[in-house]
Design an enzyme around this catalytic site. Structure first.
Site, PDB file in Angstrom:
ATOM      1  N   ASP A 293       0.858  -1.145   0.250  1.00 37.05           N
ATOM      2  CA  ASP A 293       0.029  -0.033   0.176  1.00 37.05           C
ATOM      3  C   ASP A 293       0.746   1.299   0.091  1.00 37.05           C
ATOM      4  O   ASP A 293       2.155   1.208   0.434  1.00 37.05           O
ATOM      5  CB  ASP A 293      -0.776   0.170   1.295  1.00 37.05           C
ATOM      6  CG  ASP A 293      -1.956  -1.248   1.306  1.00 37.05           C
ATOM      7  OD1 ASP A 293      -2.135  -1.564   0.291  1.00 37.05           O
ATOM      8  OD2 ASP A 293      -2.190  -1.649   2.481  1.00 37.05           O
ATOM      9  N   ARG A 294       0.390   2.361  -0.401  1.00 39.07           N
ATOM     10  CA  ARG A 294       1.145   3.736  -0.452  1.00 39.07           C
ATOM     11  C   ARG A 294       1.872   3.972   0.752  1.00 39.07           C
ATOM     12  O   ARG A 294       3.098   4.382   0.785  1.00 39.07           O
ATOM     13  CB  ARG A 294       0.302   4.779  -0.846  1.00 39.07           C
ATOM     14  CG  ARG A 294       0.800   6.092  -0.808  1.00 39.07           C
ATOM     15  CD  ARG A 294      -0.138   7.310  -1.006  1.00 39.07           C
ATOM     16  NE  ARG A 294      -0.990   7.304  -2.279  1.00 39.07           N
ATOM     17  CZ  ARG A 294      -0.587   7.992  -3.413  1.00 39.07           C
ATOM     18  NH1 ARG A 294       0.289   8.802  -3.487  1.00 39.07           N
ATOM     19  NH2 ARG A 294      -1.498   7.947  -4.336  1.00 39.07           N
TER      20      ARG A 294
END
Length: 306
Positions: free
Chosen positions: A135-136
């Site tokens: 995820d970011r």
């Protein structure tokens, strides 16, 4: 220009068809085999061969692969931290707040853009092939294959459980058991398209955790995945009542960290020479500071593990 790969069939593999050998021993994907067949890029003992031909010991298989002509993303100058690199793979320590690969409206400023530039400066072309995603806001180890053959081999290791991913997380509260397994199916959230949830019709998902340290209202955990569902750790920890600290989607904001406190700490896999490899990424500063605060709040005289 093509890259020529030559393989000598061992006694162990005699009797396999050419297709079985390329698929099961050399670990080329079905799609790659189709492409090689269309371009007549497979030869046996110097001659064209059909895929169902049976192999004998000491036969020589030659595969001519077209050289890569694109990175798949636009190269862009940017800093990357290389944890490990060989002829087949590269492992990068992804910082938080960065996408792995361009998506949607974001075409630049991703780890893939920076890695393409790194390859470009070394005058080599490797299509950017992440074996998994983070995820970011998750930091840590991410593995990239440098060619299609390596990608297929490592994807098979992921399927077989030979490629292992271990995470470090700080969670709200402390699970009662020092070790635990969460076996709960994950699927689309019924109300929010960009989220996942534990739902009966979801895909099988298994997460294991164990204490590293505990504090009054938090725990530092080692977490390993047996499956790789989207947001799996975040969904599962929230499901058992201990969301990842700072996770605004599945938990709540934190005053002391601006993202979810989740870090891909370690990768283990089998290299091209059949030797085990392990790469670790040190815990980032924001998570170290968060844990120091948690420990100090529990016992001001205690020493942090870091």
């Amino acid at each position: 220009m093509k890259h020529i790969h030559t393989f000598l069939v061992s006694t162990e593999h005699q009797g396999l068809t050419v297709e079985e050998y390329i698929r099961d021993v050399l670990h080329y994907s079905g799609r790659a085999i189709q492409r090689l067949t269309r371009t007549k890029s497979i030869r046996m003992n110097g001659k064209s061969v059909y895929l169902q031909k049976k192999l004998a010991a000491h036969d020589q298989i030659t595969i001519a692969e077209p050289a890569e002509d694109t990175y798949g993303v636009e190269p862009q100058q940017g800093a990357i931290e290389i944890l490990y690199e060989d002829t087949d793979v590269i492992v990068i320590n992804k910082p938080p707040n960065m996408l792995v690969h361009p998506t949607g409206q974001t075409e630049q400023g991703t780890l893939a853009n920076y890695l393409a530039h790194y390859f470009q400066t070394r005058q080599t072309i490797h299509r950017i092939r992440p074996l998994h995603r983070l995820d970011r806001d998750t930091s840590g180890c991410i593995l990239f294959a440098k060619d299609a053959k390596t990608q297929a081999r490592l994807e098979q290791q992921m399927h077989n459980g030979e490629l292992k991913r271990t995470y470090t997380a700080i969670v709200d509260g402390c699970p009662t058991a020092k070790k635990g397994m969460i076996d709960a199916r994950i699927g689309q959230h019924p109300a929010f398209p960009n989220r996942r949830a534990v739902v009966p019709e979801g895909e099988p998902a298994i997460t294991r955790y164990e204490w590293l340290e505990t504090a009054k209202d938090a725990a530092l955990l080692r977490i390993s995945l047996e499956t790789g569902r989207t947001h799996q750790i975040r969904v599962h920890m929230a499901y058992i009542g201990h969301p990842v600290t700072g996770d605004r989607m599945y938990g709540k904001r934190s005053a002391y960290i601006s993202r979810q406190a989740l870090h891909a700490a370690c990768l283990r896999w089998i290299g091209h020479d059949d030797q085990p490899l392990e790469v670790r990424a040190p815990l980032p500063l924001d998570m170290k500071r968060l844990w120091e605060r948690k420990k100090a709040a529990s016992d001001p005289s205690s020493d942090s593990a870091f």
